[in-house]
Design a protein around this motif. Structure first.
Motif, short mmCIF file in Angstrom:
data_model
loop_
_atom_site.label_atom_id
_atom_site.label_comp_id
_atom_site.label_asym_id
_atom_site.label_seq_id
_atom_site.Cartn_x
_atom_site.Cartn_y
_atom_site.Cartn_z
N MET A 190 10.64 0.11 5.71
CA MET A 190 10.34 -1.32 5.80
C MET A 190 9.39 -1.73 4.69
SD MET A 190 9.63 -1.45 9.89
CE MET A 190 8.55 -0.04 9.80
N VAL A 191 9.61 -2.92 4.15
CA VAL A 191 8.66 -3.54 3.24
C VAL A 191 7.67 -4.30 4.10
CG1 VAL A 191 8.34 -5.28 1.43
CG2 VAL A 191 10.29 -3.71 1.33
N SER A 192 6.40 -4.16 3.79
CA SER A 192 5.32 -4.84 4.51
C SER A 192 4.57 -5.74 3.53
CB SER A 192 4.37 -3.78 5.09
OG SER A 192 3.16 -4.37 5.49
N VAL A 193 4.39 -7.00 3.93
CA VAL A 193 3.60 -7.95 3.14
C VAL A 193 2.53 -8.50 4.06
CG1 VAL A 193 3.65 -10.09 1.80
CG2 VAL A 193 5.62 -8.54 1.74
N TRP A 194 1.27 -8.46 3.64
CA TRP A 194 0.19 -8.89 4.51
C TRP A 194 -0.77 -9.85 3.81
CZ3 TRP A 194 0.66 -4.07 2.39
CH2 TRP A 194 -0.37 -3.65 1.55
N SER A 195 -1.46 -10.62 4.66
CA SER A 195 -2.41 -11.61 4.19
C SER A 195 -3.41 -11.90 5.30
CB SER A 195 -1.68 -12.89 3.80
OG SER A 195 -2.60 -13.91 3.48
N LEU A 196 -4.63 -12.22 4.94
CA LEU A 196 -5.62 -12.58 5.96
C LEU A 196 -5.28 -13.91 6.62
CD1 LEU A 196 -9.02 -11.42 4.46
CD2 LEU A 196 -7.73 -10.42 6.34
N GLY A 197 -4.59 -14.79 5.93
CA GLY A 197 -4.16 -16.06 6.50
C GLY A 197 -2.68 -16.02 6.79
N ASP A 229 -5.32 -8.88 9.61
CA ASP A 229 -4.37 -9.59 8.76
C ASP A 229 -3.04 -9.83 9.46
OD1 ASP A 229 -4.26 -6.81 8.60
OD2 ASP A 229 -3.30 -6.81 6.66
N HIS A 230 -2.31 -10.81 8.96
CA HIS A 230 -0.95 -11.11 9.40
C HIS A 230 -0.03 -10.20 8.57
CE1 HIS A 230 -2.17 -14.93 11.36
NE2 HIS A 230 -3.13 -14.83 10.46
N GLU A 231 1.06 -9.74 9.17
CA GLU A 231 1.93 -8.82 8.45
C GLU A 231 3.39 -9.19 8.68
OE1 GLU A 231 1.69 -4.07 7.53
OE2 GLU A 231 0.93 -4.78 9.44
N HIS A 232 4.13 -9.27 7.59
CA HIS A 232 5.57 -9.53 7.64
C HIS A 232 6.28 -8.24 7.28
CE1 HIS A 232 5.42 -14.14 7.16
NE2 HIS A 232 4.29 -13.71 7.65
N PHE A 233 7.33 -7.91 8.01
CA PHE A 233 8.10 -6.69 7.74
C PHE A 233 9.55 -7.06 7.47
CE2 PHE A 233 4.61 -5.13 10.30
CZ PHE A 233 4.27 -3.95 9.67
N TYR A 234 10.16 -6.36 6.53
CA TYR A 234 11.58 -6.47 6.25
C TYR A 234 12.15 -5.05 6.30
CZ TYR A 234 16.06 -7.31 4.09
OH TYR A 234 17.41 -7.36 3.85
N VAL A 235 13.15 -4.82 7.17
CA VAL A 235 13.74 -3.50 7.32
C VAL A 235 14.76 -3.29 6.20
CG1 VAL A 235 14.97 -1.92 8.85
CG2 VAL A 235 13.42 -3.65 9.82
N VAL A 236 14.45 -2.32 5.33
CA VAL A 236 15.31 -2.02 4.19
C VAL A 236 16.46 -1.10 4.59
CG1 VAL A 236 15.37 -1.00 1.87
CG2 VAL A 236 13.38 -2.33 2.60
N ARG A 237 16.14 -0.07 5.36
CA ARG A 237 17.18 0.86 5.80
C ARG A 237 16.75 1.54 7.09
NH1 ARG A 237 16.26 6.39 3.52
NH2 ARG A 237 14.32 6.23 2.35
N GLY A 238 17.76 2.00 7.83
CA GLY A 238 17.49 2.67 9.09
C GLY A 238 17.50 1.71 10.26
N SER A 239 17.15 2.25 11.43
CA SER A 239 17.09 1.43 12.64
C SER A 239 16.08 2.05 13.60
CB SER A 239 18.46 1.34 13.31
OG SER A 239 18.89 2.62 13.74
N GLY A 240 15.69 1.27 14.58
CA GLY A 240 14.73 1.75 15.55
C GLY A 240 14.26 0.64 16.44
N HIS A 241 12.99 0.71 16.82
CA HIS A 241 12.40 -0.29 17.69
C HIS A 241 11.05 -0.73 17.14
CE1 HIS A 241 15.22 1.71 20.43
NE2 HIS A 241 15.35 0.49 20.93
#
Length: 128
Positions: free
Chosen positions: A105-112, A56-68
């Motif tokens: 992070m919020v993760s939203v995924w979809s096969l397309g 699946d394709h995955e979109h991430f949005y960082v809600v809090r914190g930091s990193g790599h």
């Protein structure tokens, strides 16, 4: 359906997935894999998720914190307010740079694929 459907944080099932604490939000009342969905990934201070890929394709949005974030060997810094896309079959993982604060992070995924810019000449935004 009537009324507002809501899942309270305190009521959400948290599972260990890919090295992070994962709360699956959508689809409703699901605890397993799905073709589309949304969840919250929390990476503990000073830790990293397990490198992995999936169909699946995955979109991430960082809600809090930091990193790599590392995607297919390319590494970049991420922090609250950042968003990124991981395409199907791209190997990825996240590292929390803090010794004290969680990376959430919020993760939203979809096969397309979704969220891509429309092709030239295609309507977008208020034009739809």
């Amino acid at each position: 359906m009537s009324g507002i459907r809501i899942q309270r944080r305190a009521d959400a099932l948290v599972k260990e997935e890919y090295g992070c604490a994962f709360r699956r939000i959508l689809p409703w009342e699901s605890s397993g894999p799905s073709d589309t969905g949304m969840g919250v990934c929390t990476v503990a201070p000073g830790t990293a998720t397990t490198p992995h890929s999936h169909e699946d394709h995955e979109h991430f949005y960082v809600v809090r914190g930091s990193g790599h974030a590392e995607v297919d060997g390319e590494r970049t810094r991420i922090a609250a307010g950042d968003a990124l896309v991981v395409g199907a079959h791209q190997r990825h993982h996240f590292e929390n740079a803090s010794d004290t604060e969680e990376l959430e992070m919020v993760s939203v995924w979809s096969l397309g694929p979704f969220g891509a810019a429309p092709a030239a000449g295609q309507p977008h935004g208020e034009d739809r």
